[in-house]
Motif scaffolding. Structure first.
Motif, PDB file in Angstrom:
ATOM      1  N   THR A 225     -29.316 -48.846 -47.043  1.00 42.72           N
ATOM      2  CA  THR A 225     -28.356 -49.886 -47.414  1.00 42.72           C
ATOM      3  C   THR A 225     -26.944 -49.320 -47.424  1.00 42.72           C
ATOM      4  N   LEU A 226     -26.793 -48.137 -47.985  1.00 42.21           N
ATOM      5  CA  LEU A 226     -25.479 -47.495 -48.006  1.00 42.21           C
ATOM      6  C   LEU A 226     -25.005 -47.194 -46.586  1.00 42.21           C
ATOM      7  N   PHE A 227     -25.908 -46.698 -45.747  1.00 48.45           N
ATOM      8  CA  PHE A 227     -25.571 -46.437 -44.345  1.00 48.45           C
ATOM      9  C   PHE A 227     -25.085 -47.716 -43.670  1.00 48.45           C
ATOM     10  N   LEU A 228     -25.819 -48.805 -43.858  1.00 54.80           N
ATOM     11  CA  LEU A 228     -25.456 -50.063 -43.204  1.00 54.80           C
ATOM     12  C   LEU A 228     -24.093 -50.562 -43.669  1.00 54.80           C
ATOM     13  N   GLU A 229     -23.818 -50.450 -44.964  1.00 55.12           N
ATOM     14  CA  GLU A 229     -22.520 -50.895 -45.486  1.00 55.12           C
ATOM     15  C   GLU A 229     -21.387 -50.047 -44.908  1.00 55.12           C
ATOM     16  N   GLU A 230     -21.546 -48.728 -44.995  1.00 56.59           N
ATOM     17  CA  GLU A 230     -20.482 -47.845 -44.513  1.00 56.59           C
ATOM     18  C   GLU A 230     -20.322 -47.928 -42.993  1.00 56.59           C
ATOM     19  N   ALA A 231     -21.431 -47.971 -42.274  1.00 57.27           N
ATOM     20  CA  ALA A 231     -21.363 -48.040 -40.813  1.00 57.27           C
ATOM     21  C   ALA A 231     -20.665 -49.327 -40.375  1.00 57.27           C
ATOM     22  N   THR A 232     -20.953 -50.427 -41.036  1.00 59.43           N
ATOM     23  CA  THR A 232     -20.320 -51.701 -40.695  1.00 59.43           C
ATOM     24  C   THR A 232     -18.805 -51.615 -40.889  1.00 59.43           C
TER      25      THR A 232
ATOM     26  N   VAL B 110     -16.013 -41.717 -36.217  1.00 56.28           N
ATOM     27  CA  VAL B 110     -17.170 -41.337 -35.401  1.00 56.28           C
ATOM     28  C   VAL B 110     -17.820 -40.089 -36.004  1.00 56.28           C
ATOM     29  N   HIS B 111     -16.988 -39.147 -36.466  1.00 56.23           N
ATOM     30  CA  HIS B 111     -17.511 -37.943 -37.118  1.00 56.23           C
ATOM     31  C   HIS B 111     -18.341 -38.329 -38.347  1.00 56.23           C
ATOM     32  N   SER B 112     -17.838 -39.253 -39.127  1.00 55.71           N
ATOM     33  CA  SER B 112     -18.550 -39.710 -40.315  1.00 55.71           C
ATOM     34  C   SER B 112     -19.879 -40.367 -39.942  1.00 55.71           C
ATOM     35  N   MET B 113     -19.867 -41.181 -38.899  1.00 55.84           N
ATOM     36  CA  MET B 113     -21.109 -41.833 -38.464  1.00 55.84           C
ATOM     37  C   MET B 113     -22.125 -40.808 -37.959  1.00 55.84           C
ATOM     38  N   LYS B 114     -21.638 -39.750 -37.337  1.00 51.65           N
ATOM     39  CA  LYS B 114     -22.523 -38.684 -36.881  1.00 51.65           C
ATOM     40  C   LYS B 114     -23.278 -38.101 -38.068  1.00 51.65           C
ATOM     41  N   GLY B 115     -22.554 -37.795 -39.115  1.00 53.24           N
ATOM     42  CA  GLY B 115     -23.189 -37.227 -40.300  1.00 53.24           C
ATOM     43  C   GLY B 115     -24.118 -38.198 -41.001  1.00 53.24           C
ATOM     44  N   MET B 116     -23.684 -39.443 -41.114  1.00 53.36           N
ATOM     45  CA  MET B 116     -24.521 -40.450 -41.769  1.00 53.36           C
ATOM     46  C   MET B 116     -25.823 -40.644 -41.005  1.00 53.36           C
TER      47      MET B 116
ATOM     48  N   TYR C 233     -31.471 -40.828 -37.999  1.00 48.85           N
ATOM     49  CA  TYR C 233     -31.134 -41.733 -36.905  1.00 48.85           C
ATOM     50  C   TYR C 233     -30.508 -40.892 -35.794  1.00 48.85           C
ATOM     51  N   ASP C 234     -31.378 -40.176 -35.090  1.00 49.78           N
ATOM     52  CA  ASP C 234     -30.928 -39.198 -34.100  1.00 49.78           C
ATOM     53  C   ASP C 234     -30.078 -39.819 -33.003  1.00 49.78           C
ATOM     54  N   ALA C 235     -30.415 -41.030 -32.584  1.00 52.61           N
ATOM     55  CA  ALA C 235     -29.659 -41.679 -31.512  1.00 52.61           C
ATOM     56  C   ALA C 235     -28.219 -41.957 -31.955  1.00 52.61           C
ATOM     57  N   VAL C 236     -28.047 -42.391 -33.193  1.00 55.05           N
ATOM     58  CA  VAL C 236     -26.701 -42.638 -33.728  1.00 55.05           C
ATOM     59  C   VAL C 236     -25.933 -41.332 -33.784  1.00 55.05           C
ATOM     60  N   SER C 237     -26.572 -40.324 -34.341  1.00 55.43           N
ATOM     61  CA  SER C 237     -25.917 -39.031 -34.500  1.00 55.43           C
ATOM     62  C   SER C 237     -25.534 -38.424 -33.155  1.00 55.43           C
ATOM     63  N   LEU C 238     -26.443 -38.487 -32.186  1.00 49.30           N
ATOM     64  CA  LEU C 238     -26.168 -37.896 -30.880  1.00 49.30           C
ATOM     65  C   LEU C 238     -25.037 -38.629 -30.162  1.00 49.30           C
ATOM     66  N   LEU C 239     -25.078 -39.942 -30.154  1.00 48.07           N
ATOM     67  CA  LEU C 239     -24.010 -40.683 -29.489  1.00 48.07           C
ATOM     68  C   LEU C 239     -22.674 -40.417 -30.181  1.00 48.07           C
ATOM     69  N   ALA C 240     -22.672 -40.445 -31.491  1.00 51.87           N
ATOM     70  CA  ALA C 240     -21.436 -40.174 -32.224  1.00 51.87           C
ATOM     71  C   ALA C 240     -20.937 -38.759 -31.923  1.00 51.87           C
ATOM     72  N   HIS C 241     -21.853 -37.818 -31.838  1.00 53.03           N
ATOM     73  CA  HIS C 241     -21.462 -36.436 -31.519  1.00 53.03           C
ATOM     74  C   HIS C 241     -20.831 -36.340 -30.138  1.00 53.03           C
TER      75      HIS C 241
END
Length: 133
Positions: free
Chosen positions: A8-15, A45-51, A57-65
């Motif tokens: 839930t926290l990820f979804l709020e912050e990512a949005t 994007v750096h923050s989303m990579k870490g989140m 969520y490897d796909a999110v992290s990899l794309l953000a990286h």
């Protein structure tokens, strides 16, 4: 560990991050050398990579990286010096939005955007982690 709370926290912050990225990209679309906008996208994007990494969520992290790497190159050159660069960033934003929507709808890790990752370049360790050929 209660993953639902962290999801839930990820979804709020990512949005929130995705909305801010979108606004910064509109600035970059008008001025590819807008340093503050470029810094904003890089930071978010750096923050989303870490989140993404923290929740598996490897796909999110990899794309953000991969986006972060490209943004780092452009920051070093004083702006987006590739004529298709801002378009690539918008594609990255759209892909991250789809991934976040996938998490929201299914509570599962999203699939990778293989076409975009291929364009950005996927390092061998990441290919193995995603079980790609």
């Amino acid at each position: 560990m209660d993953l639902a709370k962290y999801r839930t926290l990820f979804l709020e912050e990512a949005t929130e991050h995705l909305a801010e990225i979108g606004q910064a990209l509109l600035v970059l679309e008008k001025d590819a050398r807008a340093g503050e906008a470029l810094d904003t996208v890089f930071r978010l994007v750096h923050s989303m990579k870490g989140m993404g990494a923290s929740l598996g969520y490897d796909a999110v992290s990899l794309l953000a990286h991969r986006l972060e790497d490209r943004l780092g190159e452009w920051r070093a050159h004083g702006g987006v010096d590739d004529p298709t660069g801002v378009t690539l960033l918008f594609r990255g934003l759209e892909s991250l939005e789809r991934m976040v929507a996938h998490v929201r709808e299914t509570a599962d890790a999203p699939p990778a955007d293989l076409a975009l990752l291929a364009e950005l370049g996927i390092p061998e360790p990441a290919k193995k982690a995603l079980r790609l050929p």
